[in-house]
Design an enzyme around this catalytic site. Structure first.
Site, short mmCIF file in Angstrom:
data_model
loop_
_atom_site.label_atom_id
_atom_site.label_comp_id
_atom_site.label_asym_id
_atom_site.label_seq_id
_atom_site.Cartn_x
_atom_site.Cartn_y
_atom_site.Cartn_z
CB CYS A 1 52.28 1.04 -16.49
SG CYS A 1 51.77 -0.66 -16.22
CB CYS B 1 54.47 -1.48 -17.84
SG CYS B 1 52.72 -1.45 -18.28
#
Length: 119
Positions: free
Chosen positions: A41, A44
C-alpha cells in the site's frame, strides 16, 4: 521506541482478548495507536516514517503498533477494516476511535495530544 508489529495472538495478550471478553477492555498501560496497513500500500508506506517519528516523539506516552492486514485478516474483519491505512486510536479510558486514510503528521500529533494523552 520504534513501532511494533502485532499478530492476532499478541493483540489478544497486549490489547484486547476479543475471544474471551464481550465489551472493550484495553489491557495496555499506555494509550496506543494501531496502524492497519499492507506492505504493498503506497499511502501506508508514505505514513510509515511519520509513525516512526511520532513513536520517538511520544516515547513513554503512546505505543504505536502495526497490523499487516494481509497476514491478520481476522483482526481486520473484527474492526471492519475496508481501506488502508486505517488507524485505531486507543485511549486508556473509553472506547477506541477509527480513522481512515493517511493524515499528515500534525493531525496525528494533535489526536495524540487531545485524545490520547490529554495535554
Amino acid at each position: 521506541m520504534p513501532t511494533i508489529k502485532l499478530t492476532a495472538e499478541e493483540f489478544k495478550s497486549k490489547i484486547f482478548d476479543y475471544e474471551k471478553e464481550q465489551s472493550w477492555n484495553y489491557k495496555g498501560k499506555l494509550p496506543a495507536i494501531i496502524d492497519f496497513y499492507a506492505p504493498w500500500c503506497g499511502p501506508c508506506r508514505a505514513v510509515e516514517p511519520i509513525l516512526e517519528d511520532l513513536a520517538q516523539e511520544f516515547e513513554d506516552q503512546v505505543i504505536i503498533y502495526k497490523i499487516d492486514t494481509d497476514q491478520e485478516q481476522e483482526l481486520s474483519a473484527l474492526f471492519g477494516i475496508q481501506s488502508i491505512p486505517t488507524f485505531l486510536f486507543i485511549p486508556l479510558d473509553g472506547s477506541p476511535m477509527l480513522q481512515k486514510g493517511a493524515p499528515p503528521k500534525n493531525v496525528l500529533a494533535q489526536v495524540i495530544n487531545e485524545r490520547l494523552i490529554l495535554k
